[in-house]
Motif scaffolding. Sequence first.
Motif, PDB file in Angstrom:
ATOM      1  N   PRO A 279      32.168   1.069 -13.129  1.00  0.00           N
ATOM      2  CA  PRO A 279      30.863   1.452 -12.923  1.00  0.00           C
ATOM      3  C   PRO A 279      30.174   2.084 -13.877  1.00  0.00           C
TER       4      PRO A 279
ATOM      5  N   LEU B 238      36.209 -10.304   6.465  1.00  0.00           N
ATOM      6  CA  LEU B 238      35.081 -11.249   6.343  1.00  0.00           C
ATOM      7  C   LEU B 238      35.175 -11.412   4.762  1.00  0.00           C
TER       8      LEU B 238
ATOM      9  N   GLN C 244      34.178   1.544   4.119  1.00  0.00           N
ATOM     10  CA  GLN C 244      35.273   0.604   4.738  1.00  0.00           C
ATOM     11  C   GLN C 244      34.779  -0.892   4.881  1.00  0.00           C
ATOM     12  N   ASP C 245      33.496  -1.156   4.819  1.00  0.00           N
ATOM     13  CA  ASP C 245      32.686  -2.529   5.043  1.00  0.00           C
ATOM     14  C   ASP C 245      32.713  -3.184   3.655  1.00  0.00           C
ATOM     15  N   ARG C 246      31.860  -2.511   2.902  1.00  0.00           N
ATOM     16  CA  ARG C 246      31.703  -3.155   1.412  1.00  0.00           C
ATOM     17  C   ARG C 246      32.848  -3.079   0.522  1.00  0.00           C
ATOM     18  N   GLY C 247      33.469  -1.792   0.397  1.00  0.00           N
ATOM     19  CA  GLY C 247      34.538  -1.464  -0.259  1.00  0.00           C
ATOM     20  C   GLY C 247      34.230  -1.799  -1.605  1.00  0.00           C
ATOM     21  N   SER C 248      33.081  -1.277  -2.409  1.00  0.00           N
ATOM     22  CA  SER C 248      32.958  -1.461  -3.633  1.00  0.00           C
ATOM     23  C   SER C 248      33.518  -0.449  -4.729  1.00  0.00           C
ATOM     24  N   ALA C 249      33.475   0.877  -4.122  1.00  0.00           N
ATOM     25  CA  ALA C 249      33.674   1.952  -4.802  1.00  0.00           C
ATOM     26  C   ALA C 249      32.891   2.108  -6.162  1.00  0.00           C
ATOM     27  N   GLN C 250      31.678   1.990  -6.017  1.00  0.00           N
ATOM     28  CA  GLN C 250      30.927   2.171  -7.081  1.00  0.00           C
ATOM     29  C   GLN C 250      29.634   3.134  -6.723  1.00  0.00           C
TER      30      GLN C 250
ATOM     31  N   GLN D 179      35.006   5.185  -1.333  1.00  0.00           N
ATOM     32  CA  GLN D 179      34.400   3.450  -1.203  1.00  0.00           C
ATOM     33  C   GLN D 179      33.928   3.570   0.291  1.00  0.00           C
TER      34      GLN D 179
ATOM     35  N   PRO E  61      35.907  -9.489  -0.582  1.00  0.00           N
ATOM     36  CA  PRO E  61      36.235  -9.194   0.672  1.00  0.00           C
ATOM     37  C   PRO E  61      35.148  -8.296   1.330  1.00  0.00           C
ATOM     38  N   VAL E  62      34.961  -8.261   2.749  1.00  0.00           N
ATOM     39  CA  VAL E  62      34.427  -7.366   3.442  1.00  0.00           C
ATOM     40  C   VAL E  62      35.130  -6.923   4.671  1.00  0.00           C
ATOM     41  N   CYS E  63      35.070  -5.397   5.129  1.00  0.00           N
ATOM     42  CA  CYS E  63      35.431  -5.076   6.461  1.00  0.00           C
ATOM     43  C   CYS E  63      37.024  -5.316   6.267  1.00  0.00           C
TER      44      CYS E  63
ATOM     45  N   TYR F   8      26.973  -9.143   8.374  1.00  0.00           N
ATOM     46  CA  TYR F   8      27.440  -9.443   9.734  1.00  0.00           C
ATOM     47  C   TYR F   8      26.470  -8.985  10.700  1.00  0.00           C
TER      48      TYR F   8
ATOM     49  N   SER G 104      32.697  -5.784  -7.062  1.00  0.00           N
ATOM     50  CA  SER G 104      33.945  -5.252  -6.995  1.00  0.00           C
ATOM     51  C   SER G 104      35.149  -6.105  -6.266  1.00  0.00           C
TER      52      SER G 104
ATOM     53  N   ARG H  76      32.313 -12.693   1.370  1.00  0.00           N
ATOM     54  CA  ARG H  76      30.987 -12.903   0.975  1.00  0.00           C
ATOM     55  C   ARG H  76      31.133 -13.474  -0.391  1.00  0.00           C
ATOM     56  N   ASN H  77      29.939 -14.332  -0.665  1.00  0.00           N
ATOM     57  CA  ASN H  77      29.627 -14.858  -2.125  1.00  0.00           C
ATOM     58  C   ASN H  77      28.518 -14.141  -2.629  1.00  0.00           C
ATOM     59  N   VAL H  78      28.795 -13.634  -3.744  1.00  0.00           N
ATOM     60  CA  VAL H  78      27.809 -12.863  -4.416  1.00  0.00           C
ATOM     61  C   VAL H  78      27.152 -13.444  -5.783  1.00  0.00           C
ATOM     62  N   GLN H  79      25.706 -13.324  -5.725  1.00  0.00           N
ATOM     63  CA  GLN H  79      25.002 -13.974  -6.682  1.00  0.00           C
ATOM     64  C   GLN H  79      24.372 -12.797  -7.500  1.00  0.00           C
TER      65      GLN H  79
ATOM     66  N   PRO I  27      30.865   0.008  10.862  1.00  0.00           N
ATOM     67  CA  PRO I  27      31.300  -0.370  12.202  1.00  0.00           C
ATOM     68  C   PRO I  27      32.877  -0.111  12.243  1.00  0.00           C
TER      69      PRO I  27
ATOM     70  N   THR J 255      23.865 -10.832  -1.630  1.00  0.00           N
ATOM     71  CA  THR J 255      24.932 -11.727  -1.026  1.00  0.00           C
ATOM     72  C   THR J 255      24.353 -13.099  -0.777  1.00  0.00           C
TER      73      THR J 255
END
Lengths: 257, 305
Positions: B95, B126, A122-128, A120, B120-122, A26, B107, B128-131, A11, A219
């Motif tokens: 990773p 936003l 832009q939303d999750r940004g995990s870079a994995q 990465q 963080p997200v976006c 979201y 991450s 989020r809590n991760v399990q 988004p 999540t």
Amino acid sequence: MKILVCIKQVPDMESKFKIAAGGTWYDPADLAWRMNEYDEYAVEQAVQLKEQVKEADLTVLCIGSERVKETMKKALAMGCDRGAHVADDNAAGKEPFEIAGIIAEYARDKQFDLIFTGMQSQDRGSAQVGVLVAEMLSLPCITTIVHFAYADGRIEVKRELEGGMKALIKAKTPTLVTCQLGLNTPRYPTLPNIMKAKKKELVSIPVQDLLKVEARQETAKMYFPEKKGGGLVLEGDVGQLADRLIQILKEKTGVLA
Amino acid sequence: MKIVLVAEYRDGKLLGSVNELIAFAGKMAADSVMFLVGSESALPAYEGKLYLGDVGVCGEFNPEVHKALLLDVIAREQPDMIVFSHSSYGWDLAPRVAYALKAAQVSELVDVVDGALVVPVCNGKLRRNVQVKTGKTVVTLQAGAFGLAEAPTGTPAVEKITTVSAGRLEFGGYEAAEQGGVDLTKAEVIVSAGRGVGKPENVAMIAALAKALKGEYGASRPVVDSGWAEHKRQVGTTGQSVAPKLYVACGISGAIQHLAGMKKSEFIVAINTDKDAPIGEVADVLVVADLKQFVPLLTEKIQAL
Ligand SMILES: Cc1cc2nc3c(=O)[nH]c(=O)nc-3n(C[C@H](O)[C@H](O)[C@H](O)COP(=O)(O)OP(=O)(O)OC[C@H]3O[C@@H](n4cnc5c(N)ncnc54)[C@H](O)[C@@H]3O)c2cc1C
């Protein structure tokens, strides 16, 4: 030469986000969608490489619902030859390990010489995802590149480090690289190329055919961060806003003294 | 809980982010050991066991070799968690290690609340809590999220480690960041242009406001990447870190990498059309306005003072 570039549809970050029912992501409704910014650099670099070596076949891969085809068409209009759409209505719910598993499964028997991804999303940004795909395919991987050159089965790249310093890295193909902002100047698709892209191959593969791994995390909850900053928010007529701000600067800072 | 902290060493120096790893271990009330490919001449102030790979042998950038070394340490220590900084070193290596361990990686951790890992997200709009579903967890920590009240003290118990593995990547040295031009760190007022300026001509508008405030103009990364301003003017993790008396962010959303370079400024004003832009989190004043109208008007009024 066979090249793969992996992209994601995200988004617009200026959107007004809402939490979806279920509370773990979201709400996708009423958002404007676009290509992940990092992936635009990946697509551009892949297209430049194809133009350089001439004999090349460039596939763009994207996982998602029908909606992501719009973004794939942009990549085709930028110069990718064909599209591999992994049809998945729950791509947002998949964690990086699953996404990487899907991509690696697709790529496994196709002998790509180079795989490009964004560094990465832009939303999750995990870079994995890029690194995991490389690990799954036992490929060398260089992340966060801001310069790329190819010659005779070897690549020379610059990886960006903190403070703007760069590391010079060389590797042999096949290789995977993850692309950082500023790597190049992504082109705007021209109208003739947008028309041509409509005729390019864009096949959909059901995600069940490629998803062979299980999620290692999920999540539990998504929410808005608590507003910590007690900052003042000023809205209204610009002229009055300017006067207010000048008043505040006079009171709170020494700069207009 | 047992954790392995992965410290970093670059260009002959131990990186200061090691203190954030130590702070994290403290917050988790965990037993920790540390891993570093570095040098005995630059050891962290850490009271605990340090597994030290020799940077002269293993190289500063050689992720495949660093991975092999770290996996040996993990096999010996059997930690529950392996902790990296979310940095160019950490997001590259983590990773690889997570994959080898069949572990989940989470991450850019910003917090841990009642055992939930918070990310963080976006662009920070936003969270989020991760399990996690695996026995071992790999995490990377957002820069600055876990701080220490005071600098740590202590002397590590060093155990040297080596590996026979070699990597497939060839490291050819470093290239320094672009030099020359303005020195933003000396400016008392900085007015920065973000992507919201829309086009290169509008950077002049930001420069004019900076001049009216007797300061310098800076920029966010997209403005520099587009060639609208030189790299010396970029504020953020891959640019300059500044702490002026006044920082005015014009059309800048407030990504963590930008905030890292300016959030220590004494007074922060943001001008943004998006009331929810994350820059609002650090701004003393957020002016919700179109900068193209607001900035020239403000400049005029300041000049008239
Ligand atoms: C490893 C890494 C390192 C990075 N290093 C840096 C760094 O050093 N510095 C840096 O800045 N970034 C850095 N980034 C990039 C960072 O993540 C963001 O992409 C970047 O900061 C966004 O810049 P921006 O806020 O100008 O643009 P955007 O995020 O696109 O935001 C533009 C803003 O302008 C507002 N806007 C639009 N039009 C108007 C208008 N007419 N009037 C007022 N407001 C308007 C919008 O609401 C929005 O908030 C880095 C990223 C990575 C991954």
